[in-house]
Design an enzyme around this catalytic site. Structure first.
Site, PDB file in Angstrom:
ATOM      1  N   VAL A  73       0.784  -1.248   0.058  1.00  0.00           N
ATOM      2  CA  VAL A  73       0.078   0.022   0.045  1.00  0.00           C
ATOM      3  C   VAL A  73       0.709   1.309  -0.074  1.00  0.00           C
ATOM      4  O   VAL A  73       1.762   1.391   0.740  1.00  0.00           O
ATOM      5  CB  VAL A  73      -0.686   0.064   1.341  1.00  0.00           C
ATOM      6  CG1 VAL A  73      -1.704   1.276   1.395  1.00  0.00           C
ATOM      7  CG2 VAL A  73      -1.799  -1.232   1.230  1.00  0.00           C
ATOM      8  N   CYS A  74       0.414   2.335  -0.880  1.00  0.00           N
ATOM      9  CA  CYS A  74       1.273   3.515  -0.707  1.00  0.00           C
ATOM     10  C   CYS A  74       0.289   4.397  -0.004  1.00  0.00           C
ATOM     11  O   CYS A  74      -0.645   4.920  -0.795  1.00  0.00           O
ATOM     12  CB  CYS A  74       1.649   3.781  -2.212  1.00  0.00           C
ATOM     13  SG  CYS A  74       2.395   5.511  -2.433  1.00  0.00           S
ATOM     14  N   LEU A  75       0.577   4.755   1.080  1.00  0.00           N
ATOM     15  CA  LEU A  75      -0.227   5.653   1.787  1.00  0.00           C
ATOM     16  C   LEU A  75       0.564   6.463   2.718  1.00  0.00           C
ATOM     17  O   LEU A  75       1.212   5.826   3.682  1.00  0.00           O
ATOM     18  CB  LEU A  75      -1.442   4.802   2.589  1.00  0.00           C
ATOM     19  CG  LEU A  75      -2.455   5.431   3.420  1.00  0.00           C
ATOM     20  CD1 LEU A  75      -3.161   6.288   2.430  1.00  0.00           C
ATOM     21  CD2 LEU A  75      -3.105   4.549   4.292  1.00  0.00           C
TER      22      LEU A  75
END
Length: 185
Positions: A84-86
């Site tokens: 996840v890119c968060l």
């Protein structure tokens, strides 16, 4: 403030006592899977994902690693690894956040408001920017195909072209030490 291990124990217990289904791995509380439902009034509504969570020794001072184990079509989720890119998890994590924040705020916000300008899935980002209708259709197809309750329950299922096992999904065998869905902190 309490020690990181007490805080970790408390946060995991809060998550287990909430409405989320939590499945521990190796009888510990540093690695576990959480059943996550797509937010209401989103393209992902009705979808169910198994999210892998790994807590580092320094949690809550260091962010958890979060990854989708079943496929999702989203600009900010790597389709193969589930990473996840968060920003709030990867860069601006704070000890004031807890695991409930991840599942009640951060992941729902990620699904409600994808950011195609900072993609992990270039195909999803490109499609979202060029043809919103086709992007929405593909999201719904992935939800139908990969994000059903039977995809996250640990019950045996018949293998078909529509469903993939975790091994096929990750390209790894169970003997590999690498964890499927491991996200970079």
């Amino acid at each position: 403030m309490s020690s990181p291990s007490k805080r970790r124990d408390m946060d995991v217990m809060k998550l287990m006592m909430s409405d989320y289904t939590v499945e521990t791995i190796n009888d510990g509380i540093t690695e576990f899977n959480v059943e996550f439902h797509g937010p209401k009034e989103s393209l992902y509504e009705g979808g169910v994902w198994k999210i892998r969570v790994e807590l580092p020794d320094a949690y809550p001072y260091k962010s958890p690693s979060i990854g989708f184990l079943n496929k999702i079509f989203h600009p900010n989720v790597d389709e193969l690894s589930g990473s996840v890119c968060l920003d709030v998890i990867n860069q601006s994590w704070s000890p004031m956040f807890d695991l409930l924040n991840v599942f009640e705020v951060f992941l729902p916000q990620l699904l409600l408001y994808p950011n195609p300008s900072d993609p992990l899935n270039g195909d999803a980002a490109s499609l979202m920017m060029k043809d919103k209708n086709q992007y929405e259709q593909k999201v719904k197809e992935y939800c139908e195909r990969y994000a059903k309750k039977e995809n996250v329950v640990g019950t045996p299922k018949d293998e078909s072209d529509d469903e993939i096992s975790e091994e096929e999904f990750s390209g790894q065998s169970e003997s590999d030490d690498e964890v499927v869905g491991h996200a970079d902190p």
